[in-house]
Design an enzyme around this catalytic site. Structure first.
Site, PDB file in Angstrom:
ATOM      1  N   ASP A  47      -5.881   5.307  -1.096  1.00  0.00           N
ATOM      2  CA  ASP A  47      -5.147   4.644  -0.004  1.00  0.00           C
ATOM      3  C   ASP A  47      -4.126   5.574   0.644  1.00  0.00           C
ATOM      4  O   ASP A  47      -3.160   5.098   1.261  1.00  0.00           O
ATOM      5  CB  ASP A  47      -4.434   3.384  -0.519  1.00  0.00           C
ATOM      6  CG  ASP A  47      -5.309   2.138  -0.435  1.00  0.00           C
ATOM      7  OD1 ASP A  47      -6.220   2.125   0.422  1.00  0.00           O
ATOM      8  OD2 ASP A  47      -5.107   1.200  -1.224  1.00  0.00           O
ATOM      9  N   SER A  97       2.625   4.448  -2.968  1.00  0.00           N
ATOM     10  CA  SER A  97       2.185   5.267  -4.102  1.00  0.00           C
ATOM     11  C   SER A  97       2.239   4.498  -5.420  1.00  0.00           C
ATOM     12  O   SER A  97       1.563   4.873  -6.382  1.00  0.00           O
ATOM     13  CB  SER A  97       3.032   6.537  -4.210  1.00  0.00           C
ATOM     14  OG  SER A  97       4.368   6.234  -4.554  1.00  0.00           O
ATOM     15  N   THR A  98       3.006   3.414  -5.470  1.00  0.00           N
ATOM     16  CA  THR A  98       3.005   2.595  -6.687  1.00  0.00           C
ATOM     17  C   THR A  98       1.665   1.901  -6.858  1.00  0.00           C
ATOM     18  O   THR A  98       1.137   1.802  -7.969  1.00  0.00           O
ATOM     19  CB  THR A  98       4.135   1.554  -6.625  1.00  0.00           C
ATOM     20  OG1 THR A  98       5.384   2.223  -6.426  1.00  0.00           O
ATOM     21  CG2 THR A  98       4.198   0.744  -7.914  1.00  0.00           C
ATOM     22  N   HIS A 142       0.833  -1.209   0.000  1.00  0.00           N
ATOM     23  CA  HIS A 142       0.000   0.000   0.000  1.00  0.00           C
ATOM     24  C   HIS A 142       0.865   1.255   0.000  1.00  0.00           C
ATOM     25  O   HIS A 142       0.953   1.980   0.986  1.00  0.00           O
ATOM     26  CB  HIS A 142      -0.953  -0.011   1.201  1.00  0.00           C
ATOM     27  CG  HIS A 142      -2.062  -0.995   1.077  1.00  0.00           C
ATOM     28  ND1 HIS A 142      -2.047  -2.217   1.722  1.00  0.00           N
ATOM     29  CD2 HIS A 142      -3.213  -0.956   0.351  1.00  0.00           C
ATOM     30  CE1 HIS A 142      -3.152  -2.883   1.428  1.00  0.00           C
ATOM     31  NE2 HIS A 142      -3.881  -2.148   0.592  1.00  0.00           N
TER      32      HIS A 142
END
Length: 885
Positions: A649, A610-611, A608
């Site tokens: 997220d 930024s990718t 979880h």
């Protein structure tokens, strides 16, 4: 002696006025804005719509005494109003004036039924070839009444000025035909559409004593509404204008407001029919046309008796309805109607008589909607999707999911839908006594179903009664959308995985608290952020060239950007969809926003981070490019979906909701153990966005658009919570897939797809279901990615779950997913369970709507890969080439 002041306009648009005999006194200069100003006791006002001229010529007009004596222009009294020759109005010279009385003029509240309207000051157009006492009389009457007044000298300037201002009252000089033809001017104005709401007054010469008064019919035929006998008295002119305002003008104003009512009726989802007291159809709305299959041109003007009737109604039903109408009473009930195609449909009808002149019934209003019991009608899903198709097994055989349910020995209740969570909320009403409340019958749809089953049990054989009792047990549970699992011994992977993802973990251990720190100041690498989308390093730009392909490798972008793929991919995707233009924000603001959002993802999380956000954004953009998705959503929906994917997220701690609730975290306490992370993601995203103007992408949009956009974003992010996974999927299947399949089977024409998406657009609830389904599929699309990417994602999510299990054991918390023990877990088996339970059916439904053969092929290949590894008893992750070793 007071000379007329000179007025000058500077290049900056500021007006300066100076008395000619005091030009050497600087303190006498007064600045006048475009609005209003007091100038030596003189009130001047110019319309904001008029541009200020380079030279404003000033012409005084002194108000004559009530005796209407000769005009005097030598002296201007303090406080008198002025008329200025305005800039070329509509391309011609026209004079405008708003007198001192207009300072006190304000808007007027007008009531039409329950509707409250605001009427602005009246505008008057005087058409006089030259000034005389009569034109002066009307001019100063307008000044006294606070009306805005224009005067035109020629037919051409009159028509142009009217088309520009659209005055409510027009006064035309009809006394002398030497200068212009008054009737011809009236006809030319009447030929324009805005004139239908204007009152045109003809000024006719006074008849001499003993002369017979002429007929008014020629004036009426020419388009005039009234005639005014020549009278230069200001009071007479004032009385005439005020009577017109309170009579015809106010009536026209109310009629114009009816356009809003008809617009509401045209967009109402209930069918509306209005007839006369003689049962002649006067109006039907588009919903009525759609329900009955007629065009309004075929209905309006016809008597109801001319339309075909259904033979399913009781013989005396029409007599009963007519009796109610004649008594002025409302009737409502179930009625069978016949569509143009000949089909009989069952409707719930409410018929209301409307009293008119003399207290008699002059109109009859009928509101109609399809009765919920009519499940076979094709249009049922358009207004009552979930009611009509709940539990409907009559769908055509051609419509089926491509991948069958692979779960073993489990009671599948995913096909059971319920209205309990969607039932209309009870409207709170005040009653005069508690007895009224106790006499009410309050039933939700689910209680109606239970009552029907209870009644059926009484006269059923014992075997049927027992089966119905089992049905009642299922319906009385709260989790109507969640499949029931088998025992843990049969499928521990599925049971543990579902238990961890679909519960909020409400077990508590006192003294154990988990507080994670927000990663507000992440130490990213020193790779420079591009100033514009065109200012991107070549290696990254080359990767982004393939951004529109489903096989786009997000991990290569992650490596090239040093774990900052969200900013770069976001700039490219948002530019492709024109997000900056829609939000009216600069690219710099958008770039700053993406930087802030990415900085608040935790790079220390294996999954979880930024990718993952960039991956979900990529999938969302891919889905938005599909024709049926694109055709079903509006521009605002697209922008909301892209923003929701970006933030969905943010600040994720790398732990599940169950973990946070069990640990008694601050967020779990804040959000009452309900959708903890999803609520936090949206709240924090909006806080980060709005606290700094440099990154506030919403700062320039309209307040109403912002509220709609915000609600759409929140709804989509909350939909990613897994506890309501099956509820969202079931609603999508029953409200979108099944009706669509039914329509495609019944009318397999080329235009059916366009018609289907148009029907979806007409119902915002369906658009909401599509947006929820889209972001859910984008969020867990890993098993549908190319195998190399699928394996990488499986390893990352497993590592995150391993870390959570380690921490749960370390802190003495309940272990939410025991199977994710790094020493014993079989990753292939966990992936198989995840695909079987969550992914397969959802993507079958999404593919049936959006047509995604590439994804479904990847899903089949990946499932086969995990099956192979599972059969080989492998616990680690392998590429297909490694299986032979």
């Amino acid at each position: 002696m007071g000379c007329a002041p000179s007025i000058h306009v500077s290049q900056s648009g500021v007006i300066y006025c100076r008395d000619s005999d005091e030009s050497n006194s600087p303190h006498q200069t007064t600045t006048i804005s475009q609005g209003t100003a007091t100038l030596h006791g003189l009130f001047i006002k110019t319309d904001a719509a008029d541009s200020i001229p380079s030279v404003l010529a000033y012409q005084s007009r002194q108000q004559p005494p009530p005796s209407a004596g000769p005009r005097r222009k030598e002296r201007r009294e303090p406080g008198a109003s002025a008329r200025a020759r305005a800039p070329r109005c509509c391309g011609v010279e026209a004079e405008t004036q708003t007198g001192s009385a207009s300072v006190k003029a304000s808007t007027t509240e007008v009531q039409i039924g329950p509707m409250r309207l605001t009427q602005y000051p009246i505008q008057v157009l005087l058409i006089f070839a030259k000034d005389d006492s009569q034109s002066d009389g009307f001019w100063w009457a307008c000044d006294r009444a606070g009306y805005r007044c224009n005067i035109a000298r020629t037919p051409e300037s009159a028509l142009e000025c009217f088309l520009d201002k659209q005055q409510e009252i027009i006064v035309i000089d009809h006394r002398n035909s030497r200068y212009f033809d008054a009737e011809e001017i009236c006809r030319s104005i009447r030929a324009t559409k805005p004139s239908e709401h204007a009152v045109i007054l003809a000024v006719v010469p006074r008849t001499s004593a003993g002369q017979e008064e002429t007929s008014v019919l020629p004036l009426l035929n020419a388009g005039f509404d009234r005639q005014f006998m020549e009278n230069s008295s200001i009071t007479a002119c004032y009385n005439e204008l005020v009577q017109i305002e309170h009579g015809e003008v106010r009536s026209q104003f109310k009629l114009r407001a009816c356009n809003a009512v008809f617009t509401a009726l045209d967009h109402c989802q209930e069918a509306v029919e209005i007839t006369s007291e003689d049962h002649v159809i006067q109006y039907v709305n588009p919903a009525f046309e759609q329900m009955m299959g007629y065009h309004k041109g075929e209905l309006i003007g016809k008597e109801l008796t001319e339309l075909p009737k259904s033979d399913k109604n009781c013989a005396d039903l029409l007599d009963t309805i007519n009796t109610f109408i004649k008594k002025g009473k409302e009737w409502q009930g179930v009625y069978y109607a016949r569509r143009k195609s000949g089909d009989s449909i069952q409707q719930h009808v409410k018929i209301t008589p409307v009293a008119g002149q003399g207290g008699k019934v002059r109109h009859v209003v009928s509101l109609k909607r399809l009765h919920s019991a009519n499940e076979n009608n094709k249009q049922l899903y358009r207004s009552h999707c979930e009611e009509g198709y709940a539990g409907d097994n009559s769908q055509p055989e051609s419509y089926s999911f491509k991948c069958k349910n692979r779960r073993k020995d489990s009671d599948d209740v995913k096909s059971i839908t319920s209205q309990s969570s969607d039932g209309p909320s009870l409207q709170t009403r005040r009653y005069s006594s508690m007895a009224r409340i106790h006499s009410m019958t309050i039933e939700a749809p689910i209680t109606k179903v239970i009552n029907i089953i209870n009644a059926a049990q009484e006269n059923s054989p014992i075997t049927v009664a027992e089966a119905l009792e089992r049905v009642l047990e299922i319906l009385r549970t709260t989790e109507l959308y969640s499949p029931q699992l088998g025992t843990k011994d049969e499928d521990p992977h599925t049971s543990d995985l579902v238990g961890g993802l679909m519960t909020d973990g409400l077990r508590r251990l006192s003294g154990n608290e988990y507080v994670f720190s927000k990663n507000m100041n992440l130490s990213h690498s020193h790779l420079s952020v591009p100033n514009t989308i065109n200012d991107v390093p070549p290696c990254i730009a080359q990767l982004l060239d393939n951004e529109e392909s489903w096989d786009f490798n997000i991990f290569k972008l992650e490596a090239a950007t040093n774990k900052r793929p969200l900013v770069y991919l976001g700039l490219k995707v948002f530019a492709r969809f024109g997000v900056s233009e829609f939000l009216n924000c600069s690219e710099a603001t958008l770039r700053a926003w993406l930087q802030v959002i990415e900085a608040n993802y935790h790079s220390s999380n294996s999954y979880h981070n930024s990718t993952h956000a960039a991956d979900v954004l990529h999938a969302t953009a891919f889905f938005l490019g599909k024709e049926r998705v694109k055709g079903s959503l509006d521009r605002l929906d697209e922008v909301a979906a892209l923003i929701a994917a970006t933030i969905h997220d943010v600040d994720h701690p790398g732990r599940t909701n169950s973990f946070l609730c069990n640990a008694g975290s601050e967020l779990a306490v804040l959000y009452n153990d309900t959708a903890v992370l999803e609520s936090h993601h949206t709240a924090l995203a909006f806080q980060l966005t709005t606290k700094d103007s440099k990154c506030n992408i919403f700062k320039n949009i309209d307040r109403n658009h912002y509220r709609t956009l915000r609600q759409a974003i929140i709804d989509m992010v909350l939909a990613t919570e897994m506890t309501k996974h099956f509820e969202h999927v079931n609603k999508f299947v029953n409200s979108i897939n099944k009706p669509m399949a039914s329509e495609e089977t019944s009318s397999p024409s080329e235009g059916s797809d366009c018609e289907c998406t148009a029907n979806i657009k007409n119902f915002p609830d369906n658009q909401t279901l599509i947006k929820r389904m889209m972001i859910k599929c984008a969020d867990i699309a890993n098993p549908c990615r190319p195998l190399e990417l699928c394996i990488e994602w499986a390893g990352r999510i497993s590592e995150e779950y391993f870390a959570q299990t380690d921490e749960e054991k370390r802190q003495g918390l309940p272990v939410v997913m025991p199977i994710f023990d790094r020493n014993t877990c079989s990753i292939p088996k966990s992936q198989i369970s995840f695909i079987d339970y969550f992914v397969s059916d959802m993507f079958d439904a999404w593919d049936a709507f959006a047509h995604l053969p590439v994804l479904m092929q990847h899903l089949a290949n990946n499932y086969k890969h995990w099956k192979t590894l599972d059969e080989l008893k492998c616990k680690s992750l392998r590429l297909p080439s490694e299986n032979n070793n």
